[in-house]
Design a protein around this motif. Structure first.
Motif, mmCIF file in Angstrom:
data_model
loop_
_atom_site.group_PDB
_atom_site.id
_atom_site.type_symbol
_atom_site.label_atom_id
_atom_site.label_comp_id
_atom_site.label_asym_id
_atom_site.label_seq_id
_atom_site.Cartn_x
_atom_site.Cartn_y
_atom_site.Cartn_z
ATOM 1 N N TRP A 28 -55.721 13.921 132.768
ATOM 2 C CA TRP A 28 -57.173 13.955 132.955
ATOM 3 C C TRP A 28 -57.489 14.164 134.419
ATOM 4 O O TRP A 28 -57.034 13.404 135.286
ATOM 5 C CB TRP A 28 -57.782 12.646 132.470
ATOM 6 C CG TRP A 28 -59.256 12.506 132.710
ATOM 7 C CD1 TRP A 28 -60.233 13.412 132.390
ATOM 8 C CD2 TRP A 28 -59.925 11.384 133.297
ATOM 9 N NE1 TRP A 28 -61.481 12.937 132.741
ATOM 10 C CE2 TRP A 28 -61.320 11.678 133.305
ATOM 11 C CE3 TRP A 28 -59.501 10.160 133.804
ATOM 12 C CZ2 TRP A 28 -62.267 10.805 133.815
ATOM 13 C CZ3 TRP A 28 -60.441 9.287 134.305
ATOM 14 C CH2 TRP A 28 -61.803 9.596 134.310
ATOM 15 N N ASP A 29 -58.233 15.227 134.698
ATOM 16 C CA ASP A 29 -58.718 15.495 136.044
ATOM 17 C C ASP A 29 -60.051 14.772 136.196
ATOM 18 O O ASP A 29 -61.081 15.225 135.679
ATOM 19 C CB ASP A 29 -58.888 17.003 136.254
ATOM 20 C CG ASP A 29 -59.323 17.359 137.667
ATOM 21 O OD1 ASP A 29 -59.723 16.452 138.410
ATOM 22 O OD2 ASP A 29 -59.260 18.554 138.022
ATOM 23 N N SER A 30 -60.044 13.628 136.878
ATOM 24 C CA SER A 30 -61.249 12.805 136.981
ATOM 25 C C SER A 30 -62.322 13.465 137.840
ATOM 26 O O SER A 30 -63.504 13.127 137.723
ATOM 27 C CB SER A 30 -60.899 11.433 137.571
ATOM 28 O OG SER A 30 -60.310 11.569 138.852
ATOM 29 N N ILE A 31 -61.940 14.400 138.702
ATOM 30 C CA ILE A 31 -62.913 15.066 139.568
ATOM 31 C C ILE A 31 -63.789 16.029 138.766
ATOM 32 O O ILE A 31 -65.013 16.066 138.908
ATOM 33 C CB ILE A 31 -62.196 15.812 140.713
ATOM 34 C CG1 ILE A 31 -61.451 14.804 141.604
ATOM 35 C CG2 ILE A 31 -63.183 16.623 141.542
ATOM 36 C CD1 ILE A 31 -60.633 15.446 142.693
ATOM 37 N N THR A 32 -63.163 16.807 137.910
ATOM 38 C CA THR A 32 -63.907 17.779 137.088
ATOM 39 C C THR A 32 -64.143 17.274 135.673
ATOM 40 O O THR A 32 -64.750 17.976 134.868
ATOM 41 C CB THR A 32 -63.147 19.117 137.030
ATOM 42 O OG1 THR A 32 -61.865 18.895 136.406
ATOM 43 C CG2 THR A 32 -62.936 19.676 138.422
ATOM 44 N N TYR B 6 -53.363 23.906 129.387
ATOM 45 C CA TYR B 6 -54.549 24.087 128.548
ATOM 46 C C TYR B 6 -55.678 23.231 129.108
ATOM 47 O O TYR B 6 -55.510 22.026 129.321
ATOM 48 C CB TYR B 6 -54.273 23.696 127.106
ATOM 49 C CG TYR B 6 -55.518 23.735 126.244
ATOM 50 C CD1 TYR B 6 -55.989 24.930 125.723
ATOM 51 C CD2 TYR B 6 -56.239 22.568 126.000
ATOM 52 C CE1 TYR B 6 -57.145 24.963 124.952
ATOM 53 C CE2 TYR B 6 -57.394 22.593 125.234
ATOM 54 C CZ TYR B 6 -57.837 23.799 124.715
ATOM 55 O OH TYR B 6 -58.987 23.839 123.966
ATOM 56 N N SER B 7 -56.837 23.833 129.337
ATOM 57 C CA SER B 7 -58.011 23.125 129.827
ATOM 58 C C SER B 7 -59.013 22.971 128.686
ATOM 59 O O SER B 7 -59.397 23.954 128.052
ATOM 60 C CB SER B 7 -58.655 23.902 130.979
ATOM 61 O OG SER B 7 -59.975 23.462 131.215
ATOM 62 N N GLY C 68 -54.834 8.830 134.011
ATOM 63 C CA GLY C 68 -54.888 10.238 133.634
ATOM 64 C C GLY C 68 -53.705 11.064 134.078
ATOM 65 O O GLY C 68 -53.702 12.281 133.888
ATOM 66 N N ILE C 69 -52.676 10.442 134.657
ATOM 67 C CA ILE C 69 -51.509 11.175 135.143
ATOM 68 C C ILE C 69 -50.276 10.778 134.332
ATOM 69 O O ILE C 69 -49.943 9.592 134.248
ATOM 70 C CB ILE C 69 -51.267 10.900 136.635
ATOM 71 C CG1 ILE C 69 -52.440 11.434 137.462
ATOM 72 C CG2 ILE C 69 -49.960 11.530 137.105
ATOM 73 C CD1 ILE C 69 -52.322 11.198 138.945
ATOM 74 N N PRO C 70 -49.585 11.749 133.714
ATOM 75 C CA PRO C 70 -48.369 11.433 132.951
ATOM 76 C C PRO C 70 -47.154 11.286 133.870
ATOM 77 O O PRO C 70 -47.021 12.005 134.859
ATOM 78 C CB PRO C 70 -48.217 12.650 132.025
ATOM 79 C CG PRO C 70 -48.873 13.775 132.779
ATOM 80 C CD PRO C 70 -49.975 13.165 133.594
ATOM 81 N N TYR C 71 -46.274 10.349 133.506
ATOM 82 C CA TYR C 71 -45.051 10.078 134.264
ATOM 83 C C TYR C 71 -43.839 10.218 133.355
ATOM 84 O O TYR C 71 -43.866 9.806 132.194
ATOM 85 C CB TYR C 71 -45.060 8.659 134.835
ATOM 86 C CG TYR C 71 -46.029 8.433 135.966
ATOM 87 C CD1 TYR C 71 -45.600 8.399 137.284
ATOM 88 C CD2 TYR C 71 -47.381 8.234 135.708
ATOM 89 C CE1 TYR C 71 -46.492 8.170 138.332
ATOM 90 C CE2 TYR C 71 -48.280 8.009 136.741
ATOM 91 C CZ TYR C 71 -47.825 7.978 138.049
ATOM 92 O OH TYR C 71 -48.710 7.761 139.083
ATOM 93 N N TRP C 72 -42.774 10.788 133.921
ATOM 94 C CA TRP C 72 -41.486 10.871 133.248
ATOM 95 C C TRP C 72 -40.414 10.250 134.148
ATOM 96 O O TRP C 72 -40.586 10.181 135.362
ATOM 97 C CB TRP C 72 -41.072 12.319 133.003
ATOM 98 C CG TRP C 72 -41.960 13.120 132.108
ATOM 99 C CD1 TRP C 72 -41.791 13.380 130.782
ATOM 100 C CD2 TRP C 72 -43.159 13.820 132.488
ATOM 101 N NE1 TRP C 72 -42.805 14.180 130.316
ATOM 102 C CE2 TRP C 72 -43.662 14.463 131.344
ATOM 103 C CE3 TRP C 72 -43.862 13.953 133.695
ATOM 104 C CZ2 TRP C 72 -44.815 15.229 131.348
ATOM 105 C CZ3 TRP C 72 -45.027 14.708 133.713
ATOM 106 C CH2 TRP C 72 -45.489 15.335 132.552
ATOM 107 N N LYS C 73 -39.312 9.849 133.544
ATOM 108 C CA LYS C 73 -38.144 9.467 134.340
ATOM 109 C C LYS C 73 -36.932 10.209 133.809
ATOM 110 O O LYS C 73 -36.866 10.560 132.620
ATOM 111 C CB LYS C 73 -37.899 7.961 134.291
ATOM 112 C CG LYS C 73 -37.342 7.452 132.978
ATOM 113 C CD LYS C 73 -36.621 6.115 133.155
ATOM 114 C CE LYS C 73 -35.837 5.781 131.889
ATOM 115 N NZ LYS C 73 -34.898 4.690 132.072
ATOM 116 N N TYR C 74 -35.984 10.512 134.693
ATOM 117 C CA TYR C 74 -34.740 11.123 134.250
ATOM 118 C C TYR C 74 -34.022 10.161 133.303
ATOM 119 O O TYR C 74 -34.168 8.948 133.402
ATOM 120 C CB TYR C 74 -33.829 11.405 135.454
ATOM 121 C CG TYR C 74 -34.026 12.745 136.093
ATOM 122 C CD1 TYR C 74 -35.287 13.318 136.197
ATOM 123 C CD2 TYR C 74 -32.943 13.441 136.613
ATOM 124 C CE1 TYR C 74 -35.458 14.550 136.792
ATOM 125 C CE2 TYR C 74 -33.111 14.674 137.212
ATOM 126 C CZ TYR C 74 -34.371 15.230 137.300
ATOM 127 O OH TYR C 74 -34.539 16.448 137.885
#
Length: 363
Positions: free
Chosen positions: A157-161, A179-180, A215-221
């Motif tokens: 999620w882009d909280s600015i837009t 995809y937007s 709104g930011i996805p995180y991954w780990k190796y």
């Protein structure tokens, strides 16, 4: 007998009610029913709800039942108030489909849930609000519609837009497909990152994010050596700075606590001591929050946290449990008839996106 003006009822009463109550009240009259589909009201209600400390906290869980690929997935919401589980929708599963057919949670943001279906080497997406039963299918371009089994997917999620986005990085591709929801189309951008990736690094990632924070996805190796996120505002992959002297080992899970990134580390698989650390993004350090002693778990993939209360949910050999750090107590939620493989913090809302319609879940 005097009655309150309609404006007072809407502004001072209805906007302060929880989503569950409003959904029930929509049958009272046409006006109240129309409010659930009024973008101004739903945005205002959401801002009002997140400005206050939530009275309840939720997880949305994807239950992959035992018995192979032909068994149905069930999406459920788990409440922190009474630790009850409510089945909100059964995702259709076709017995005629091949056994590699699977439906997964990609993420949960502001009451909107991103689902992914992978069937017969074809990947499809949907953004869904389970509280108001409205959804939006996302069609992939033909090139990206097939042969996407080994790819990283994310929901942000882009909280600015105020734009919700789905991202795909296929295999060792040098570009990311974005995809937007605002433009209702895909765009393709070169992979922009500060991560030292080889072309094989994509196979070190799980397909789906471990957690979504603000709104930011995180991954780990898989080996735990790196944590990477995808900032949907800058459309950039970024590795976390880690200024701790002790290196991160492979045995930890990423979770969302107090709307911040946290990790749950464990010592071994037999008699576990779980350490819960919170990440300070500005300083790039982890600080210890608390520890859970003598936990015997079946699978660390079941570890997740209620976002606002901080309770840790995990499975041991007999039950699915919840640890409350405030009381230092462990409560049994459900027995082990189910295997929780995916779960995200969930915030109920009335938010709807352009193009959403009454839910008709697909395969």
């Amino acid at each position: 007998m005097s009655t309150l003006p309609q404006e007072i009822i809407i502004e001072e009463i209805l906007k302060r009610l929880p989503v569950e109550s409003l959904v029930k009240l929509q049958v009272v009259c046409k006006l109240w029913n129309s409010l659930l589909h009024d973008p101004c009201f739903t945005r205002s209600h959401f801002q009002q709800s997140i400005s206050q400390k939530p009275e309840n906290d939720y997880l949305i869980i994807n239950d992959h039942k035992y018995g192979g690929g032909r068994c149905p997935n069930v999406l459920s919401i788990l409440s922190r108030n009474n630790f009850s589980e409510t089945c909100i929708d059964k995702v259709p599963y076709s017995a005629s489909e091949s056994s590699n057919n699977d439906i997964n949670l990609i993420g949960s943001i502001n009451g909107l849930v991103c689902l992914n279906c992978f069937s017969n080497y074809r990947r499809r997406f949907m953004i869904w609000n389970p509280m108001i039963h409205r959804s939006k299918k996302i069609l992939l371009p033909k090139y990206y519609g097939r042969a996407l089994q080994n790819c990283v997917c994310g929901f942000g999620w882009d909280s600015i837009t105020n734009d919700y986005k789905v991202m795909i990085k296929p295999g060792d591709s040098v570009e990311v497909a974005l995809y937007s929801c605002k433009t209702d189309c895909w765009s393709y951008k070169p992979v922009d990152c500060d991560v030292s990736w080889s072309k094989y690094d994509i196979f070190q990632f799980p397909q789906f994010p471990s957690v979504v924070v603000k709104g930011i996805p995180y991954w780990k190796y898989y080996d735990g050596t790196k944590i990477v996120n995808f900032d949907v505002t800058t459309n950039r992959f970024r590795s976390l700075v880690n200024n701790n002297t002790d290196p991160m080992g492979p045995y930890y899970n990423l979770v969302n606590i107090y709307d911040a990134l946290a990790r749950i580390m464990y010592s071994n698989f037999t008699n576990m001591l779980l350490y819960v650390d919170l990440y300070d993004e500005n300083r790039g350090v982890w600080s210890k929050m608390y520890e859970i002693k003598n936990v015997v778990t079946r699978s660390i993939k079941t570890l997740m946290c209620f976002k606002y209360g901080g309770e840790t949910v995990y499975a041991d050999r007999e039950n699915v449990n919840c640890y409350d750090p405030k009381s230092d107590e462990i409560k049994v939620l459900v027995d082990c008839k189910k295997e929780y493989t995916q779960g995200f913090s969930y915030t109920p809302s009335l938010l709807s996106l352009d193009g959403m319609s009454s839910t008709s879940l697909w395969i």
